[in-house]
Scaffold this motif. Structure first.
Motif: not given
Length: 298
Positions: A2-5, A77-78, A248-251, A254-257
């Motif tokens: 979702y965050n990417i698109y 990421s921010f 937590t793992a999801k966040r 998301i930040i790394v990707v």
């Protein structure tokens, strides 16, 4: 996904409330299909039930819109780092909005850890504090709304789920909330973006093409809805702590990707600060769980 698109869509068209509304439409279409085909029972709500859900829908609208705008005007990421501060806002709302919800002392200590981590992430080496204030404001607004949604909606959703005749399982609770969120988003689009929407659409289509623009909006809406629907159901089955571990793992992912995909700057302070804030968020969830009262034995 979702965050990417979502980031791709908001990079293409500068009408971010419109993007937020369009994403909710995708979820509404999905709900309509599963209800019409009988895959899932259609909710059976009275007018009073819908009125009771209105505050949840309003808070959901602000939370979703704030998140979309935060990632639209700043780095993904921010936005995720600031979103890690959500427990701080939840704790404040729990303390200020009755009935008062007092957490164990260790949970409050973790709030200091979270804020410290976010603060460190905002310090750039050789530049001092460097904050995208607009993204910070939108992400913080989303945090406030999410906290209020949890506080105001808890008792309402619990009572709806308890009545089997209403067909309000976790998935349907989210579906109804999604519809109400859309209804509240439309006036915001009309007031803030409608006068320039056609122009912005034409500019985006001319630069990127209608296909990629529609694809990114549709996919961001699909993944937004699917993730949240499953998150609602998953939390109901496994509990808040297990859900928090995965969140937590999801966040982190998301930040790394997003940092790699969108070439977002990740300096040492950003990495360390993010790790501290996210770890604090996880520990807050653990320490917030109050021990069950011991049963007396004869």
């Amino acid at each position: 996904m979702y965050n990417i698109y979502n980031k791709k869509a908001t990079n293409m068209i500068h009408a971010h409330w419109f993007v937020a509304a369009a994403q909710l439409v995708v979820g509404m279409l999905w709900s309509g299909v599963v209800w019409a085909t009988g895959i899932r029972k259609t909710p059976s709500l009275t007018a009073n039930d819908i009125v009771a859900c209105v505050p949840i829908g309003l808070c959901a609208m602000v939370a979703h819109g704030g998140s979309v705008l935060a990632m639209g005007v700043g780095a993904v990421s921010f936005a995720q780092i600031v979103k890690a501060c959500e427990p701080v806002f939840a704790a404040a709302v729990g303390f200020l909005v009755p009935p008062m919800d007092i957490k164990p002392p260790l949970a409050y200590l973790m709030l200091v850890v979270i804020v410290s981590g976010v603060g460190l992430a905002c310090v750039k080496e050789g530049k001092g504090v460097d904050i995208n204030t607009e993204a910070l404001a939108y992400a913080s607004l989303a945090n406030v709304a999410a906290a209020l949604k949890g506080k105001l909606g808890g008792s309402v959703t619990k009572s709806l789920k308890a009545d089997e005749k209403k067909n309000m399982d976790s998935a349907n609770v989210y579906a109804v909330m999604n519809i109400l969120s859309f209804l509240f988003t439309v006036p915001v689009v009309v007031m803030t973006e409608l006068p320039t929407l056609a122009k912005e659409w034409d500019i985006a289509v001319a630069e990127h093409g209608a296909g990629p623009l529609l694809t990114n909006i549709a996919l961001s809406g699909f993944f937004f809805y699917i993730y949240n629907e499953f998150a609602f159901a998953f939390t109901a089955h496994v509990g808040a702590v297990t859900s928090s571990v995965l969140n937590t793992a999801k966040r982190v992912i998301i930040i790394v990707v997003s940092a790699v995909l969108f070439k977002e700057s990740m300096e040492r302070n950003t990495v360390v600060g993010s790790a501290i804030a996210i770890s604090g968020t996880f520990l807050y969830s653990i320490f917030s769980k109050k021990p069950k009262p011991k049963t007396k034995t004869a």
